[in-house]
Design a protein around this motif. Structure first.
Motif, PDB file in Angstrom:
ATOM      1  N   SER A 114     -14.869  19.212   4.945  1.00  0.00           N
ATOM      2  CA  SER A 114     -13.651  19.232   5.754  1.00  0.00           C
ATOM      3  C   SER A 114     -13.173  17.812   6.045  1.00  0.00           C
ATOM      4  CB  SER A 114     -13.931  19.926   7.096  1.00  0.00           C
ATOM      5  OG  SER A 114     -14.384  21.226   6.872  1.00  0.00           O
ATOM      6  N   ARG A 160      -6.962  30.031   7.108  1.00  0.00           N
ATOM      7  CA  ARG A 160      -6.486  29.772   8.475  1.00  0.00           C
ATOM      8  C   ARG A 160      -5.487  30.853   8.909  1.00  0.00           C
ATOM      9  NH1 ARG A 160      -7.102  24.537  10.659  1.00  0.00           N
ATOM     10  NH2 ARG A 160      -8.413  23.227   9.354  1.00  0.00           N
ATOM     11  N   ARG A 164      -2.929  24.987  12.294  1.00  0.00           N
ATOM     12  CA  ARG A 164      -3.638  23.697  12.332  1.00  0.00           C
ATOM     13  C   ARG A 164      -4.207  23.429  13.720  1.00  0.00           C
ATOM     14  NH1 ARG A 164      -3.840  23.067   6.910  1.00  0.00           N
ATOM     15  NH2 ARG A 164      -1.886  23.882   6.108  1.00  0.00           N
ATOM     16  N   SER A 219     -14.126  29.173  10.064  1.00  0.00           N
ATOM     17  CA  SER A 219     -15.305  29.300   9.195  1.00  0.00           C
ATOM     18  C   SER A 219     -16.014  30.626   9.399  1.00  0.00           C
ATOM     19  CB  SER A 219     -16.261  28.131   9.410  1.00  0.00           C
ATOM     20  OG  SER A 219     -15.706  26.979   8.824  1.00  0.00           O
ATOM     21  N   GLY A 264      -9.899  23.313  -1.804  1.00  0.00           N
ATOM     22  CA  GLY A 264     -10.650  24.279  -0.994  1.00  0.00           C
ATOM     23  C   GLY A 264     -12.124  23.969  -0.961  1.00  0.00           C
ATOM     24  N   ARG A 265     -12.930  25.022  -1.027  1.00  0.00           N
ATOM     25  CA  ARG A 265     -14.375  24.854  -0.964  1.00  0.00           C
ATOM     26  C   ARG A 265     -15.072  25.449  -2.189  1.00  0.00           C
ATOM     27  NH1 ARG A 265     -12.022  23.200   2.764  1.00  0.00           N
ATOM     28  NH2 ARG A 265     -12.728  22.691   4.886  1.00  0.00           N
ATOM     29  N   ASP A 266     -14.413  26.408  -2.833  1.00  0.00           N
ATOM     30  CA  ASP A 266     -15.066  27.183  -3.900  1.00  0.00           C
ATOM     31  C   ASP A 266     -14.177  27.309  -5.134  1.00  0.00           C
ATOM     32  OD1 ASP A 266     -13.096  28.661  -2.689  1.00  0.00           O
ATOM     33  OD2 ASP A 266     -14.176  30.559  -2.792  1.00  0.00           O
ATOM     34  N   ARG A 283      -9.098  12.943  11.127  1.00  0.00           N
ATOM     35  CA  ARG A 283      -8.588  14.208  11.689  1.00  0.00           C
ATOM     36  C   ARG A 283      -7.965  13.974  13.066  1.00  0.00           C
ATOM     37  NH1 ARG A 283      -8.591  19.866  10.657  1.00  0.00           N
ATOM     38  NH2 ARG A 283      -8.530  19.054   8.555  1.00  0.00           N
ATOM     39  N   ARG A 305     -18.402  23.507  10.833  1.00  0.00           N
ATOM     40  CA  ARG A 305     -17.714  24.134   9.691  1.00  0.00           C
ATOM     41  C   ARG A 305     -18.434  23.837   8.378  1.00  0.00           C
ATOM     42  NH1 ARG A 305     -11.998  23.112   8.584  1.00  0.00           N
ATOM     43  NH2 ARG A 305     -11.942  21.250   9.869  1.00  0.00           N
ATOM     44  N   ASP A 308     -19.868  26.729   6.132  1.00  0.00           N
ATOM     45  CA  ASP A 308     -19.281  26.810   4.791  1.00  0.00           C
ATOM     46  C   ASP A 308     -20.345  26.664   3.694  1.00  0.00           C
ATOM     47  OD1 ASP A 308     -16.830  27.027   6.023  1.00  0.00           O
ATOM     48  OD2 ASP A 308     -16.173  24.976   5.604  1.00  0.00           O
TER      49      ASP A 308
HETATM   50  O1  C5P Z   1      -9.288  23.026   4.097  1.00  0.00           O
HETATM   51  P1  C5P Z   1      -9.315  23.421   5.567  1.00  0.00           P
HETATM   52  O2  C5P Z   1     -10.133  22.506   6.410  1.00  0.00           O
HETATM   53  O3  C5P Z   1      -7.966  23.695   6.114  1.00  0.00           O
HETATM   54  O4  C5P Z   1     -10.073  24.841   5.542  1.00  0.00           O
HETATM   55  C1  C5P Z   1     -10.341  25.536   6.721  1.00  0.00           C
HETATM   56  C2  C5P Z   1     -11.567  26.410   6.542  1.00  0.00           C
HETATM   57  O5  C5P Z   1     -11.276  27.463   5.620  1.00  0.00           O
HETATM   58  C3  C5P Z   1     -12.828  25.737   6.000  1.00  0.00           C
HETATM   59  O6  C5P Z   1     -13.606  25.108   7.003  1.00  0.00           O
HETATM   60  C4  C5P Z   1     -13.571  26.922   5.388  1.00  0.00           C
HETATM   61  O7  C5P Z   1     -14.279  27.629   6.386  1.00  0.00           O
HETATM   62  C5  C5P Z   1     -12.452  27.824   4.910  1.00  0.00           C
HETATM   63  N1  C5P Z   1     -12.201  27.714   3.473  1.00  0.00           N
HETATM   64  C6  C5P Z   1     -13.017  28.425   2.614  1.00  0.00           C
HETATM   65  N2  C5P Z   1     -12.757  28.428   1.279  1.00  0.00           N
HETATM   66  C7  C5P Z   1     -11.731  27.728   0.781  1.00  0.00           C
HETATM   67  C8  C5P Z   1     -10.886  26.984   1.637  1.00  0.00           C
HETATM   68  C9  C5P Z   1     -11.174  26.977   2.990  1.00  0.00           C
HETATM   69  O8  C5P Z   1     -13.961  29.070   3.053  1.00  0.00           O
HETATM   70  N3  C5P Z   1     -11.486  27.773  -0.526  1.00  0.00           N
END
Ligand code: C5P
Length: 224
Positions: free
Chosen positions: A12, A39, A92, A101, A130-132, A158, A181, A185
């Motif tokens: 993040s 979100r 946001r 999360s 993103g994350r994945d 941030r 988070r 995550d």
């Molecule tokens: O990118 P951002 O900080 O706005 O993402 C918010 C939350 O959304 C992350 O902390 C995560 O928990 C989740 N997320 C996710 N998979 C993604 C993008 C975001 O689980 N591809």
């Protein structure tokens, strides 16, 4: 020129979305902020009192949720819409950030979002952050970058972003939120946050946004 998928994953607040937006602009690609989708779902759950343990309620809620993006012609910003309503600023805020999360752990939520994201990138020509993305959404992405930075730097960035929106939040609270988070995550069972084996690592602790963009554009240039 060949159209590709650029996947930008990572922790993040390490500059993923700023970098992804600028790369998309340079390439003339669509930019998809997948965090905004999680979100928006979280905001819907909060507004409609959906319990994260209520499988039936979650299933019904997901049937009623539509998350879309629209470009604001005045600000040139991509904005997030939840069921037709602009929620860009609301999603946001800290009360959503605090909960997102926990909602993102839910397998049904992930399945629905991943399916949507795959649809959005079907024709390629997208930069998705993103994350994945590199592990689950587009494991065949031509460019995969995994971004990270030290937690203090991330929290300070941030805090500045929030201040620019007149939200004053203590640095310690932001650090706690980022750590929480990242932990949730990266330890969840379904598509956890992790670097894909074929992703390149980019530590943004001591580099500028321009350098981040150049790094990704170099990887892109080798593929198109
Ligand atoms: O990118 P951002 O900080 O706005 O993402 C918010 C939350 O959304 C992350 O902390 C995560 O928990 C989740 N997320 C996710 N998979 C993604 C993008 C975001 O689980 N591809």
């Amino acid at each position: 020129m060949k159209k590709i998928v650029v996947a930008i994953d990572g922790h993040s607040s390490c500059g993923k979305s700023t970098t992804a937006k600028l790369v998309a602009k340079e390439l003339g690609y669509a930019y998809i902020d997948t965090g905004a989708m999680y979100r928006a779902v979280t905001l819907y759950f909060l507004q409609n009192y959906i319990d994260v343990a209520d499988d039936h309620g979650i299933k019904k809620a997901l049937e009623n949720i539509s998350v879309t993006f629209k470009r604001n012609v005045k600000t040139h910003r991509n904005e997030t819409y939840l069921n037709g309503l602009n929620v860009e600023d609301e999603i946001r805020k800290m009360y959503v950030t605090d909960k997102v999360s926990e909602v993102s752990v839910i397998p049904a939520v992930r399945h629905a979002m991943v399916k949507e994201q795959q649809k959005m990138g079907k024709k390629r020509g997208v930069v998705m952050d993103g994350r994945d993305i590199g592990t689950t959404v587009f494991p065949d992405a031509e460019v995969k970058v995994f971004m990270t930075a030290d937690v203090i730097t991330r929290a300070q960035r941030r805090q500045q972003e929030l201040l620019a929106k007149d939200q004053m939040v203590d640095l310690d609270i932001i650090i706690e939120n980022l750590k929480k988070r990242d932990h949730i995550d990266s330890t969840r069972a379904e598509s956890p946050l992790r670097q894909a084996p074929d992703a390149v690592l980019l530590d943004t602790s001591h580099i500028t946004i321009d350098e981040q963009v150049d790094f990704v554009m170099d990887k892109v240039a080798a593929k198109i």
